[in-house]
Design a protein around this motif. Structure first.
Motif, short mmCIF file in Angstrom:
data_model
loop_
_atom_site.label_atom_id
_atom_site.label_comp_id
_atom_site.label_asym_id
_atom_site.label_seq_id
_atom_site.Cartn_x
_atom_site.Cartn_y
_atom_site.Cartn_z
N PHE A 191 0.83 -1.22 0.00
CA PHE A 191 0.00 0.00 0.00
C PHE A 191 0.86 1.26 0.00
CE2 PHE A 191 -4.52 -1.07 0.75
CZ PHE A 191 -4.41 -2.45 0.69
N GLY B 130 2.13 7.20 3.30
CA GLY B 130 2.60 8.59 3.43
C GLY B 130 1.67 9.57 2.74
N ASN C 128 -1.30 10.78 3.30
CA ASN C 128 -1.97 11.83 4.08
C ASN C 128 -1.07 12.40 5.18
OD1 ASN C 128 -4.03 13.56 4.42
ND2 ASN C 128 -5.44 12.13 5.41
N MET D 166 6.21 -7.17 10.34
CA MET D 166 4.97 -7.52 9.61
C MET D 166 4.91 -9.02 9.45
SD MET D 166 5.06 -4.81 6.48
CE MET D 166 4.77 -3.06 6.69
N LEU E 170 -10.67 11.75 3.13
CA LEU E 170 -11.33 10.60 3.79
C LEU E 170 -12.73 11.04 4.16
CD1 LEU E 170 -8.74 9.58 6.58
CD2 LEU E 170 -9.02 8.52 4.33
N ILE F 163 0.82 13.76 13.13
CA ILE F 163 2.25 13.53 13.30
C ILE F 163 2.88 13.56 11.91
CG2 ILE F 163 2.09 12.12 15.42
CD1 ILE F 163 2.21 9.63 13.60
N PHE G 20 9.14 2.31 11.62
CA PHE G 20 8.25 3.48 11.72
C PHE G 20 9.01 4.59 12.44
CE2 PHE G 20 5.44 6.04 14.32
CZ PHE G 20 4.40 6.36 13.48
N PHE H 25 1.79 11.35 19.37
CA PHE H 25 2.02 9.91 19.12
C PHE H 25 1.33 9.02 20.15
CE2 PHE H 25 4.23 5.98 20.07
CZ PHE H 25 4.11 5.34 18.85
N MET I 224 -2.43 8.53 19.88
CA MET I 224 -2.71 7.88 18.59
C MET I 224 -2.38 6.39 18.67
SD MET I 224 -1.16 8.97 14.89
CE MET I 224 -1.87 10.59 14.84
N GLN I 225 -1.21 6.08 19.21
CA GLN I 225 -0.80 4.67 19.29
C GLN I 225 -1.67 3.91 20.30
OE1 GLN I 225 0.67 2.70 17.47
NE2 GLN I 225 1.00 0.94 18.82
N LEU J 123 -4.64 3.00 18.25
CA LEU J 123 -4.32 1.97 17.26
C LEU J 123 -4.06 0.62 17.94
CD1 LEU J 123 -1.92 3.89 14.82
CD2 LEU J 123 -4.28 3.21 14.39
N LEU K 136 -5.23 -3.65 11.64
CA LEU K 136 -3.88 -3.97 11.18
C LEU K 136 -3.11 -4.82 12.21
CD1 LEU K 136 -1.70 -3.38 8.99
CD2 LEU K 136 -1.18 -1.25 10.19
N HIS L 280 4.79 -4.79 17.26
CA HIS L 280 5.82 -3.79 17.55
C HIS L 280 6.92 -4.46 18.37
CE1 HIS L 280 3.47 0.12 16.75
NE2 HIS L 280 2.75 -0.87 16.27
C1 HEM Z 1 3.40 -1.58 10.13
C2 HEM Z 1 2.73 -0.56 10.64
C3 HEM Z 1 2.03 0.45 9.80
C4 HEM Z 1 1.70 0.41 8.48
C5 HEM Z 1 1.97 -0.70 7.49
C6 HEM Z 1 1.03 1.65 8.18
C7 HEM Z 1 0.53 1.98 6.94
C8 HEM Z 1 -0.28 3.08 6.67
C9 HEM Z 1 -0.95 3.33 5.43
C10 HEM Z 1 -0.89 2.43 4.20
C11 HEM Z 1 -1.62 4.48 5.55
C12 HEM Z 1 -2.53 5.15 4.50
C13 HEM Z 1 -1.84 6.10 3.60
C14 HEM Z 1 -1.27 7.31 4.26
O1 HEM Z 1 -1.96 8.29 4.55
O2 HEM Z 1 -0.07 7.28 4.51
C15 HEM Z 1 -1.34 4.99 6.88
C16 HEM Z 1 -1.85 6.16 7.39
C17 HEM Z 1 -1.52 6.65 8.63
N1 HEM Z 1 -0.81 6.01 9.61
FE1 HEM Z 1 0.04 4.20 9.47
N2 HEM Z 1 0.99 2.41 9.30
C18 HEM Z 1 1.59 1.72 10.32
C19 HEM Z 1 1.76 2.13 11.62
C20 HEM Z 1 1.37 3.36 12.10
C21 HEM Z 1 1.61 3.84 13.44
C22 HEM Z 1 2.34 3.06 14.54
C23 HEM Z 1 1.10 5.09 13.50
C24 HEM Z 1 1.09 6.06 14.66
C25 HEM Z 1 0.94 5.73 15.92
C26 HEM Z 1 0.52 5.40 12.20
C27 HEM Z 1 -0.09 6.58 11.88
C28 HEM Z 1 -0.71 6.85 10.68
C29 HEM Z 1 -1.37 8.10 10.37
C30 HEM Z 1 -1.45 9.34 11.27
C31 HEM Z 1 -1.89 7.97 9.08
C32 HEM Z 1 -2.71 9.02 8.31
C33 HEM Z 1 -4.14 8.99 8.76
C34 HEM Z 1 -4.97 10.05 8.05
O3 HEM Z 1 -5.33 9.82 6.90
O4 HEM Z 1 -5.21 11.10 8.66
N3 HEM Z 1 0.71 4.33 11.39
N4 HEM Z 1 -0.52 4.11 7.54
#
Ligand code: HEM
Length: 429
Positions: free
Chosen positions: A243, A246, A248, A286, A322, A352, A376, A387, A390-391, A394, A400, A406
């Protein structure tokens, strides 16, 4: 097949001595530019474009990201292709030695960012070379070096306990954490990013080498993403689950957004962190074999986005907004409430800056499976407000979580930038 590219042939003509003479990057660009070295010299995101033009002083300068500045580089800097980062533990016993370490690291980093050897080369055959040498003749390829301090830096060894920033908390244990010591913590973190893994490794190796007697390695982690060579368009990179990752991220090219989300302000405590930021590192394994067996529908419901386009579910464009309130004809949210984006969006109230890399670390000998995941990394102004909540969300609800664990963790206070003549940490020391 051993087809020799023209740039490889040119490479061989450069002797070590030549390379040393040319170690000043401007020199490399200017002196070699017209000589068919383009492929070898090219750096940068979109570097494949550069390969068609003669490497000129301008092309060479493109590869340099200044080390000195109000903020440290490597935070807002658009991501490079590789990361090589390490945590160090101090063996120094006096504050004066710690200060010395930051001074030598600062001047070394400024040189490395310019593609120079870590120190001037001496011709004395009786001494070890001042630099390990594997970057000879290589361009700086957007090298950035970013320093941060862990909570243990502020214990009772150096009289700095009273200066520990309040946001530099001990991260709580989150649901389903499987954190291992060998991937966590450390007194100091050093993040090196560059568009060439050898250049990044060289920088980290030499910083570790010149720290001898004052600090030792605690962990080292490396990561990658697609390179400018395979994706000259610079589209959003994909993570190892396939996927786009980054899309958003907040638009931190707007200084007001960066001030709000990333940079500690002078009104925040402590004042010496103003212009710095807090880095969170989580090594997230993963379970890619399990993921690979799940259906496309399930994968898209897990993230809340379409795999191919990266668009939010029900939308067509990657950067479409979204719509978390939107329901399908059965009255269910089109973006599942437990999907990763629905939760991490935090109602648009908490943001963040993510700057993570994929990692692949051979095979897990216990399971015979690939040991891979996401290194990450995120930056925030105050992890207690960004953070951590948020964490927490999550960790307790994210769909996921079925596919990830982790396994490493760290929180570091990334110091403000230094000006030429100063050094990283001078506002603290
Ligand atoms: C293996 C772990 C993770 C994967 C594979 C992952 C993957 C993704 C993907 C595919 C998106 C959607 C595209 C984007 O906006 O970048 C996303 C969004 C996001 N992720 Fe993760 N992520 C992971 C862990 C985390 C963690 C640990 C955090 C923070 C605690 C986090 C925070 C966010 C945020 C803030 C967004 C954007 C949400 C929005 O649209 O406002 N992610 N992540």
């Amino acid at each position: 097949m051993t087809t020799e590219r023209p740039e490889d042939a040119s490479h061989k003509k450069i002797t070590r001595r030549d390379a040393l003479k040319l170690a000043g990057v401007g020199g490399v660009g200017l002196l070699l530019g017209a000589g068919g070295m383009n492929g070898w010299l090219q750096g940068g995101a979109g570097s494949s474009k550069a390969s068609t033009a003669a490497a000129s002083a301008t092309a060479s300068a493109e590869g340099i990201i200044p080390f000195y500045g109000k903020h440290q580089a490597g935070i807002l800097t658009p991501m490079q292709d590789f990361i090589c980062m390490a945590a160090f533990d101090l063996t120094a016993t006096t504050l004066e030695d710690v200060r010395k370490l930051f001074k030598i690291w600062t001047s070394a980093s400024a040189r490395l960012a310019e593609g120079k050897f870590v120190e001037e080369e001496s011709d004395n055959p009786h001494l070890p070379p001042g630099d390990t040498g594997e970057s000879a003749g290589l361009r700086p390829v957007r090298t950035t070096i970013t320093f941060g301090l862990g909570a243990s830096f502020f214990d009772d060894r150096f009289g700095l306990a009273g200066k520990r920033p309040a946001p530099l908390v001990d991260l709580p244990r989150f649901n389903s954490d499987e954190i291992r010591k060998e991937w966590s913590g450390g007194d100091i973190v050093v993040q090196v990013c560059a568009n060439d893994p050898q250049v990044a490794f060289h920088a980290l190796r030499n910083l570790a080498r010149i720290a001898r007697g004052k600090a030792v390695l605690h962990w080292v982690q490396e990561g990658f993403q697609r390179t400018g060579a395979s994706d000259p368009s610079g589209s959003t990179p994909r993570n190892l689950m396939g996927f786009k990752d980054g899309s958003n991220n907040p638009k931190v090219s707007d200084p007001a957004v960066a001030d709000e989300i990333v940079w500690a302000q002078s009104s925040d405590n402590p004042a010496w962190m103003a212009g710095g930021s807090y880095m969170v590192m989580r090594r997230i394994r993963m379970r890619i074999e399990v993921w690979d067996r799940s259906s496309l529908d399930d994968q898209e419901a897990t993230f809340g986005r379409h795999r191919h386009s990266g668009a939010p579910l029900s939308k067509a464009g990657e950067f479409d907004e979204l719509e978390l309130d939107r329901k399908d004809d059965k009255g269910n949210p089109v973006i599942p409430a437990n999907s990763h984006v629905a939760l991490s969006h935090m109602d648009g109230q908490v943001k963040i800056l993510r700057r993570g890399y994929s990692y692949s670390s051979g095979m897990d000998v216990k399971t015979g499976q690939l040991n891979a995941g996401l290194l990450f990394i995120c930056f925030n102004r105050d992890p207690r407000k960004q953070f951590i909540p948020m964490q927490q969300k999550l960790a307790s609800m994210d769909k996921l979580n079925e596919y990830i664990a982790h396994v490493g963790s760290g929180l570091y206070a990334c110091l403000p930038g230094a000006s030429a003549g100063g050094y990283i940490g001078d506002t603290l020391f």
